[in-house]
Design a protein around this motif. Structure first.
Motif, PDB file in Angstrom:
ATOM      1  N   MET A   1       0.835  -1.207   0.000  1.00 47.90           N
ATOM      2  CA  MET A   1       0.000   0.000   0.000  1.00 47.90           C
ATOM      3  C   MET A   1       0.867   1.254   0.000  1.00 47.90           C
ATOM      4  N   ALA A   2       0.244   2.372  -0.347  1.00 49.87           N
ATOM      5  CA  ALA A   2       1.018   3.607  -0.398  1.00 49.87           C
ATOM      6  C   ALA A   2       1.430   4.014   0.991  1.00 49.87           C
ATOM      7  N   MET A   3       2.636   4.449   1.109  1.00 51.93           N
ATOM      8  CA  MET A   3       3.175   4.800   2.418  1.00 51.93           C
ATOM      9  C   MET A   3       3.174   6.299   2.624  1.00 51.93           C
ATOM     10  N   ALA A   4       2.496   6.740   3.662  1.00 54.23           N
ATOM     11  CA  ALA A   4       2.522   8.141   4.021  1.00 54.23           C
ATOM     12  C   ALA A   4       3.815   8.419   4.749  1.00 54.23           C
ATOM     13  N   PRO A   5       4.284   9.671   4.722  1.00 57.96           N
ATOM     14  CA  PRO A   5       5.487   9.996   5.436  1.00 57.96           C
ATOM     15  C   PRO A   5       5.376   9.829   6.934  1.00 57.96           C
ATOM     16  N   GLN A   6       4.138   9.749   7.448  1.00 57.21           N
ATOM     17  CA  GLN A   6       3.996   9.628   8.890  1.00 57.21           C
ATOM     18  C   GLN A   6       2.683   8.967   9.217  1.00 57.21           C
ATOM     19  N   SER A   7       2.651   8.117  10.189  1.00 55.37           N
ATOM     20  CA  SER A   7       1.420   7.523  10.672  1.00 55.37           C
ATOM     21  C   SER A   7       0.826   8.409  11.746  1.00 55.37           C
ATOM     22  N   ALA A   8      -0.509   8.411  11.821  1.00 53.21           N
ATOM     23  CA  ALA A   8      -1.144   9.128  12.900  1.00 53.21           C
ATOM     24  C   ALA A   8      -0.719   8.508  14.211  1.00 53.21           C
ATOM     25  N   GLY A   9      -0.478   9.343  15.158  1.00 52.13           N
ATOM     26  CA  GLY A   9      -0.098   8.851  16.451  1.00 52.13           C
ATOM     27  C   GLY A   9       1.392   8.754  16.661  1.00 52.13           C
ATOM     28  N   THR A  10       2.180   9.020  15.623  1.00 49.39           N
ATOM     29  CA  THR A  10       3.625   9.029  15.784  1.00 49.39           C
ATOM     30  C   THR A  10       4.081  10.429  16.074  1.00 49.39           C
ATOM     31  N   THR A  11       5.345  10.537  16.467  1.00 51.15           N
ATOM     32  CA  THR A  11       5.888  11.838  16.821  1.00 51.15           C
ATOM     33  C   THR A  11       6.991  12.230  15.876  1.00 51.15           C
ATOM     34  N   ASN A  12       6.950  13.452  15.391  1.00 53.66           N
ATOM     35  CA  ASN A  12       8.001  13.942  14.510  1.00 53.66           C
ATOM     36  C   ASN A  12       9.278  14.186  15.294  1.00 53.66           C
TER      37      ASN A  12
ATOM     38  N   PRO B   1       3.770   1.075  -6.624  1.00 55.82           N
ATOM     39  CA  PRO B   1       5.211   1.240  -6.891  1.00 55.82           C
ATOM     40  C   PRO B   1       5.774   2.536  -6.315  1.00 55.82           C
ATOM     41  N   SER B   2       4.960   3.592  -6.316  1.00 54.08           N
ATOM     42  CA  SER B   2       5.411   4.861  -5.738  1.00 54.08           C
ATOM     43  C   SER B   2       5.671   4.709  -4.251  1.00 54.08           C
ATOM     44  N   ALA B   3       4.774   4.022  -3.561  1.00 52.19           N
ATOM     45  CA  ALA B   3       4.942   3.821  -2.122  1.00 52.19           C
ATOM     46  C   ALA B   3       6.211   3.026  -1.826  1.00 52.19           C
ATOM     47  N   LYS B   4       6.455   1.991  -2.620  1.00 47.43           N
ATOM     48  CA  LYS B   4       7.650   1.177  -2.413  1.00 47.43           C
ATOM     49  C   LYS B   4       8.921   1.987  -2.682  1.00 47.43           C
ATOM     50  N   LEU B   5       8.851   2.868  -3.686  1.00 52.63           N
ATOM     51  CA  LEU B   5      10.005   3.706  -3.989  1.00 52.63           C
ATOM     52  C   LEU B   5      10.285   4.682  -2.856  1.00 52.63           C
ATOM     53  N   ILE B   6       9.234   5.283  -2.304  1.00 49.66           N
ATOM     54  CA  ILE B   6       9.400   6.211  -1.184  1.00 49.66           C
ATOM     55  C   ILE B   6      10.023   5.495   0.004  1.00 49.66           C
ATOM     56  N   GLU B   7       9.573   4.255   0.252  1.00 53.07           N
ATOM     57  CA  GLU B   7      10.115   3.492   1.368  1.00 53.07           C
ATOM     58  C   GLU B   7      11.595   3.161   1.150  1.00 53.07           C
TER      59      GLU B   7
ATOM     60  N   MET C   1       2.580   9.287 -23.359  1.00 49.00           N
ATOM     61  CA  MET C   1       3.310  10.342 -22.656  1.00 49.00           C
ATOM     62  C   MET C   1       2.482  10.960 -21.529  1.00 49.00           C
ATOM     63  N   LEU C   2       1.181  11.070 -21.740  1.00 51.99           N
ATOM     64  CA  LEU C   2       0.327  11.563 -20.661  1.00 51.99           C
ATOM     65  C   LEU C   2       0.320  10.576 -19.501  1.00 51.99           C
ATOM     66  N   PHE C   3       0.391   9.282 -19.792  1.00 50.17           N
ATOM     67  CA  PHE C   3       0.482   8.264 -18.741  1.00 50.17           C
ATOM     68  C   PHE C   3       1.775   8.444 -17.945  1.00 50.17           C
ATOM     69  N   VAL C   4       2.867   8.739 -18.635  1.00 46.63           N
ATOM     70  CA  VAL C   4       4.159   8.944 -17.965  1.00 46.63           C
ATOM     71  C   VAL C   4       4.089  10.160 -17.045  1.00 46.63           C
ATOM     72  N   ILE C   5       3.555  11.269 -17.541  1.00 47.10           N
ATOM     73  CA  ILE C   5       3.437  12.480 -16.721  1.00 47.10           C
ATOM     74  C   ILE C   5       2.588  12.201 -15.486  1.00 47.10           C
ATOM     75  N   ALA C   6       1.452  11.532 -15.673  1.00 46.97           N
ATOM     76  CA  ALA C   6       0.554  11.240 -14.558  1.00 46.97           C
ATOM     77  C   ALA C   6       1.206  10.306 -13.544  1.00 46.97           C
ATOM     78  N   SER C   7       2.063   9.394 -14.005  1.00 42.51           N
ATOM     79  CA  SER C   7       2.767   8.506 -13.078  1.00 42.51           C
ATOM     80  C   SER C   7       3.705   9.294 -12.177  1.00 42.51           C
ATOM     81  N   GLY C   8       4.362  10.312 -12.734  1.00 51.53           N
ATOM     82  CA  GLY C   8       5.212  11.179 -11.918  1.00 51.53           C
ATOM     83  C   GLY C   8       4.407  11.953 -10.894  1.00 51.53           C
TER      84      GLY C   8
END
Length: 438
Positions: A1-12, A78-84, A121-128
């Motif tokens: 699943m897509a990974m958010a930079p932070q989970s609720a309930g965590t501390t920065n 794939p975006s979530a995995k890349l961020i991780e 090409m529109l698919f490529v832009i949207a993927s970014g």
């Protein structure tokens, strides 16, 4: 699943001056929101242009936008995995670079010209853009106090709307204004082969400009001292997540289709706006002139988000969402049953009511998910693929008429009302804590 930079309930975990640090980061993120809004809405002037260049029917025309939103479905995980794997900042740079490659590819598609290469090409832009969205939306939602998350995301999304407001003028001037189809009262129906080729190549300069801006922005972000998120960027322990289930959270279960259905409404209105107001019984405008009126639609969304950010400091997000869904339903009915300027301005006004819907549904959808915030955020981002079903409205326009097709939008507003009144109420909510600076 897509990974958010932070989970609720965590501390920065930040160094001193964390508030200022996050303020600078949010300012930079607002620039990204602006840019992907700008690029997305160029499609609204590109679609009537390509309809004339390639002699497309409404179904084929809306397929262009469908391909755009299908990218959200395929690129989200794939975006979530890349961020991780490589981290938040490098992922932003990669996303912008992918978008720049796609923009340069649009120049190639125009030189051929090729409908198939244009779709690719529109698919490529949207993927970014998907890569940027997977990280940025949940980041903004959870980076401050939970009770003001809807207000905060609406505020940053207002800069997205600023981009969408300026893009139609850019597209109308550099694409429609420099083409035969865009300046002709018959929409280019009698164009010669040479004129179609010249019109196709008119998109080269706009996309060259876009590619240049994306590259510059990627360089800036690569060198920008974004605050380290520490544990906020790591996935919650598997043992903790095992004790919870996404499907026990009603606000998420009904929020996923709410995002999906809302995108059908928003994209259908935006993509068919130019063709609709150009009709003799509505405003009888050229495509170039109609493209300029599209600015008012997106301008209404920008104003609505700024106002919504303030209103939701005092009024619950659910109440504001319900009121806006009712307003959107009413103006869409007016659009369908009337003609002339009244129908045009009714369609323009729906932007004001749509303005707060995406960021508000998103924040309501992840409310109370606790250790499942990452997974929930990912599903909500994937639901943006609902915009691909704008092809259904294209088919309705071909079969029953363009004006009648907007009844689909009105039906979508009713589901948003249902979500605001009942579906958004959280069940099995995990107590949330506001992030703090360390």
């Amino acid at each position: 699943m897509a990974m958010a930079p932070q989970s609720a309930g965590t501390t920065n975990a930040t160094s001193g001056g964390g508030g200022r640090s996050y303020g600078a980061a949010l300012t930079l993120l607002a620039t990204l929101f602006f840019m992907w809004g700008f690029i997305t809405v160029i499609n609204n002037t590109l679609l009537p242009h390509l309809r004339s260049v390639f002699d497309l029917n409404y179904t084929q025309t809306t397929l262009i936008e469908s391909v755009w939103f299908i990218a959200y479905f395929f690129a989200s995980i794939p975006s979530a995995k890349l961020i991780e794997r490589i981290g938040y900042q490098k992922s932003l740079v990669v996303g912008l670079s992918i978008m720049a490659v796609g923009a340069l590819g649009m120049i190639l598609a125009a030189r051929i010209p090729s409908y198939g290469v244009t779709l690719a090409m529109l698919f490529v832009i949207a993927s970014g853009i998907t890569l940027l969205q997977v990280a940025a939306n949940p980041y903004v939602a959870v980076v401050g106090p939970p009770e003001t998350s809807s207000s905060r995301l609406n505020l940053v999304q207002a800069f997205n709307s600023l981009g969408t407001m300026l893009a139609p003028a850019f597209g109308a001037y550099l694409i429609l204004g420099r083409s035969v189809s865009g300046t002709s009262t018959d929409g280019g129906a009698t164009m010669t082969a040479a004129e179609r080729l010249a019109d196709a190549q008119s998109v080269q300069l706009p996309y060259l400009i876009v590619a240049g801006v994306l590259v510059v922005l990627a360089v800036i972000i690569a060198r920008f001292p974004l605050p380290a998120m520490g544990q906020a960027t790591s996935r919650v322990a598997r043992e903790d997540r095992r004790n919870h289930s996404l499907w026990k959270h009603r606000n998420l279960v009904f929020g996923i289709p709410a995002i999906f259905i809302y995108l059908i409404a928003e994209i259908g209105v935006a993509n068919l706006f130019v063709n609709f107001v150009s009709q003799p019984n509505i405003a009888n405008l050229t495509h170039e002139q109609a493209g300029n009126y599209l600015t008012f639609l997106w301008g209404g969304m920008m104003v609505g988000r700024f106002v919504g950010a303030l209103v939701m400091q005092r009024i619950s997000a659910e109440t504001v969402l319900a009121a806006c869904s009712i307003g959107a339903f009413v103006v869409m009915l007016v659009t369908v049953v009337t003609d002339g300027p009244l129908a045009m301005w009714a369609l323009i006004s729906v932007g004001l009511f749509h303005s707060i819907m995406f960021p508000t549904i998103f924040t309501l959808g992840i409310r109370g998910l606790g250790p499942l915030t990452e997974e929930g955020s990912g599903l909500l981002i994937m639901a943006i693929a609902g915009g691909a079903l704008v092809i259904v409205q294209g088919w309705l326009a071909d079969e029953f008429g363009l004006q009648t097709s907007f009844l689909l939008t009105a039906v979508c507003e009713l589901y948003i009302l249902f979500y605001a009144l009942w579906g958004a109420k959280p069940t099995n909510a995990v107590p949330e804590t506001a992030p703090t600076a360390g």
